[in-house]
Design a protein around this motif. Structure first.
Motif, short mmCIF file in Angstrom:
data_model
loop_
_atom_site.label_atom_id
_atom_site.label_comp_id
_atom_site.label_asym_id
_atom_site.label_seq_id
_atom_site.Cartn_x
_atom_site.Cartn_y
_atom_site.Cartn_z
N LEU A 328 -4.36 56.90 145.92
CA LEU A 328 -5.25 55.75 145.71
C LEU A 328 -6.64 56.06 146.27
O LEU A 328 -6.79 56.42 147.44
CB LEU A 328 -4.67 54.52 146.42
CG LEU A 328 -5.43 53.21 146.27
CD1 LEU A 328 -5.32 52.68 144.84
CD2 LEU A 328 -4.89 52.16 147.25
N ASN A 333 -8.57 51.05 144.81
CA ASN A 333 -8.09 50.11 145.82
C ASN A 333 -8.80 48.76 145.68
O ASN A 333 -8.18 47.70 145.75
CB ASN A 333 -8.33 50.69 147.22
CG ASN A 333 -7.73 49.82 148.31
OD1 ASN A 333 -6.73 49.14 148.11
ND2 ASN A 333 -8.35 49.83 149.47
N ILE A 356 0.35 48.91 151.19
CA ILE A 356 0.06 50.15 150.46
C ILE A 356 0.16 51.35 151.39
O ILE A 356 -0.46 51.38 152.46
CB ILE A 356 -1.34 50.09 149.81
CG1 ILE A 356 -1.43 48.88 148.87
CG2 ILE A 356 -1.64 51.39 149.06
CD1 ILE A 356 -2.81 48.67 148.28
N VAL A 358 -0.43 55.46 151.28
CA VAL A 358 -1.09 56.49 150.47
C VAL A 358 -0.86 57.87 151.07
O VAL A 358 -1.12 58.09 152.26
CB VAL A 358 -2.61 56.21 150.36
CG1 VAL A 358 -3.26 57.23 149.42
CG2 VAL A 358 -2.87 54.80 149.88
N THR A 363 1.17 57.13 145.82
CA THR A 363 0.84 55.84 146.43
C THR A 363 2.01 54.90 146.21
O THR A 363 2.51 54.76 145.09
CB THR A 363 -0.43 55.24 145.78
OG1 THR A 363 -1.52 56.14 145.97
CG2 THR A 363 -0.77 53.89 146.41
N ILE A 365 3.13 51.02 146.50
CA ILE A 365 2.68 49.63 146.63
C ILE A 365 3.91 48.76 146.79
O ILE A 365 4.78 48.74 145.91
CB ILE A 365 1.87 49.19 145.38
CG1 ILE A 365 0.66 50.10 145.19
CG2 ILE A 365 1.44 47.73 145.50
CD1 ILE A 365 0.02 49.98 143.82
#
Length: 516
Positions: A328, A333, A356, A358, A363, A365
């Protein structure tokens, strides 16, 4: 001073009668407005129907005095002693009764709106059907007092002592009861809509049939209380003690009770639509059946054995996990946060910010959901920013459609007929909600520019029983790690035009062990 002399002096304009002794005097119906009767002794006197507006009674003695129907608007009675006095139907609007002694005082139908009764002693007082709107009763002692049918709308009862008080059918809407002592109080059929009861002690109180909609009961103590048939919809019960509380047939629709202790509570017949069933203590609860209908109209009744009831209340938060094969960046973002915020403004159930994680390659979520019943709808919304959103959303719709079409095939046992009804009702509700969703307006220019939202993705739902269901995985997911960690070096990469659905048996297992 004799009564006649006193009245003559008042008529001549004298107003200061500090320390006067008028015990047993008959002063009914007279006008004494504006007089200074500081520290006066008017015990057993008759002041019924008198005009005493703005009179200064500071530290005065009015024990057993008759003040029924008297006009005491804006009178100063701070520190006055009014024990066993008769103030029935008296007008005390905006009167100052700070630290007044009013033990067993009769205030039936008295008007006390806007009055200051902070720290007053009203032990055993009769305030039946009195009006105390916006009154200040902070720290007042109302133990064993009668407040049946009393109007206390917007009053301040913070830290007040209402131990054993009679408050049935009282109007306490919008009242501040923070830290109040309400042990063994009778609040049956009272109106506490929007009341603030944070940290209040309501142990063994009778709250049957009470209206507590939108009330704040966080950190309150309700152990052993009777809340049968009470309306607690949208109430805040976070970290509330409800040990051995009777919540039978209570309306708990959309209540927030994370951290609540329901050990040994009775929840039989409770309305539990859109209620989280994780993060609460439910050891030894009694719950023979619940109502999961959106309107609480018993259209979706579910009967539970002791084992099923134990499973029904879960300890983990349902989640939606979206894994993206890309790291990300700041631009993506911002676009993701903006899009999720726009969705939240339209759909309040989408109310928790995404978590989140990363890494250099991927990534993750994660969205935590209030209850299992919102999983599919929230996932439908959560994938909106991604290039393959239409495919993922079609997967969700297809899962719902397949469940409807093949439910009987996978629920053949006689004992599973109720499961079929539960699943069908749930799926119908999801489909109905999906049709109402309009997503085009959430697609921003930033999303269309970002390569992040075009990367392959995997979408997994996890219910509150910690059972996972993978509802989508891009055919290219993970492949870039094989050839130099670059999509440019993977010429066979193509966008999915269709996606494989999870096996039907896994779908039904997931539904059985989640919201249903």
């Amino acid at each position: 001073m004799e009564v006649e002399e006193f009245l003559n002096k008042y008529s001549q304009g004298l107003r200061d009668f500090t320390g006067i002794n008028l015990t047993e005097a008959n002063l009914s119906g007279i006008n004494l407005s504006g007089a200074n009767l500081t520290e006066a002794n008017l015990s057993i006197s008759n002041l019924s129907g008198a005009n005493l507006s703005q009179v200064n009674f500071t530290q005065a003695k009015l024990n057993v005095a008759r003040l029924s129907g008297a006009n005491l608007t804006q009178a100063n009675l701070s520190g006055a002693i009014l024990n066993v006095a008769n103030l029935a139907r008296a007008d005390l609007r905006e009167a100052d009764l700070f630290q007044a002694a009013m033990i067993r005082t009769e205030l039936i139908r008295a008007e006390l709106s806007g009055a200051n009764l902070s720290e007053a002693n009203l032990t055993g007082a009769d305030l039946g059907e009195a009006r105390l709107r916006l009154a200040n009763l902070r720290g007042a002692n109302l133990s064993e007092a009668n407040l049946r049918g009393t109007s206390l709308t917007g009053a301040n009862l913070q830290q007040a002592n209402l131990h054993g008080a009679e408050l049935s059918r009282a109007d306490l809407s919008g009242t501040d009861l923070r830290g109040a002592e309400l042990r063994q109080a009778n609040l049956g059929m009272a109106n506490l809509t929007g009341a603030d009861l944070r940290g209040a002690n309501l142990r063994w109180a009778d709250l049957s049939g009470v209206n507590l909609r939108w009330a704040n009961l966080s950190e309150a103590k309700l152990s052993g209380a009777n809340l049968s048939g009470a309306d607690l919809s949208n109430a805040n019960l976070m970290n509330t003690s409800l040990v051995h509380t009777d919540l039978s047939q209570a309306n708990l629709i959309q209540v927030d009770w994370i951290g609540a202790d329901l050990t040994g509570a009775n929840l039989t017949g409770a309305k539990l639509y859109a209620v989280s069933r994780f993060g609460i203590k439910t050891e030894g609860i009694n719950c023979e059946w619940v109502d999961l209908s959106p309107e609480g109209d018993r259209s979706q009744i579910y009967r539970l054995s002791a084992e099923e009831a134990s499973r029904f209340f879960h300890q983990t938060s349902p989640t939606i996990r979206i894994i993206i094969d890309a790291s990300l960046d700041q631009e993506a973002n911002f676009a993701l946060a903006e899009t999720y915020y726009q969705i939240y403004k339209e759909y309040s159930s989408f109310n928790r910010p995404a978590s989140i994680e990363v890494s250099e390659r991927r990534t993750t979520i994660t969205l935590r959901i209030d209850n299992d019943g919102q999983l599919f709808i929230s996932a439908y919304l959560a994938v909106c920013p991604f290039e393959n959103s239409k495919i993922i959303q079609e997967n969700i719709s297809s899962i719902m459609r397949i469940v409807q079409e093949r439910a009987e095939e996978y629920l053949l046992l006689e004992s599973e007929k109720t499961e079929l009804e539960k699943i069908t009702n749930h799926v119908n509700q999801i489909n109905k909600n999906i049709k109402k969703i309009k997503l085009d307006k959430y697609l921003s220019k930033n999303i269309s520019k970002s390569e992040f939202f075009k990367a392959p993705a995997q979408v997994t739902l996890t219910n509150s029983s910690e059972q996972a269901l993978n509802i989508y995985q891009d055919s290219n997911f993970g492949k870039r790690f094989v050839i130099n960690n670059s999509w440019e070096n993977l010429p066979e990469r193509v966008s999915d035009t269709k996606s494989t659905l999870p096996p039907i048996n896994l779908i039904f297992d997931f539904l059985r062990n989640s919201y249903l």
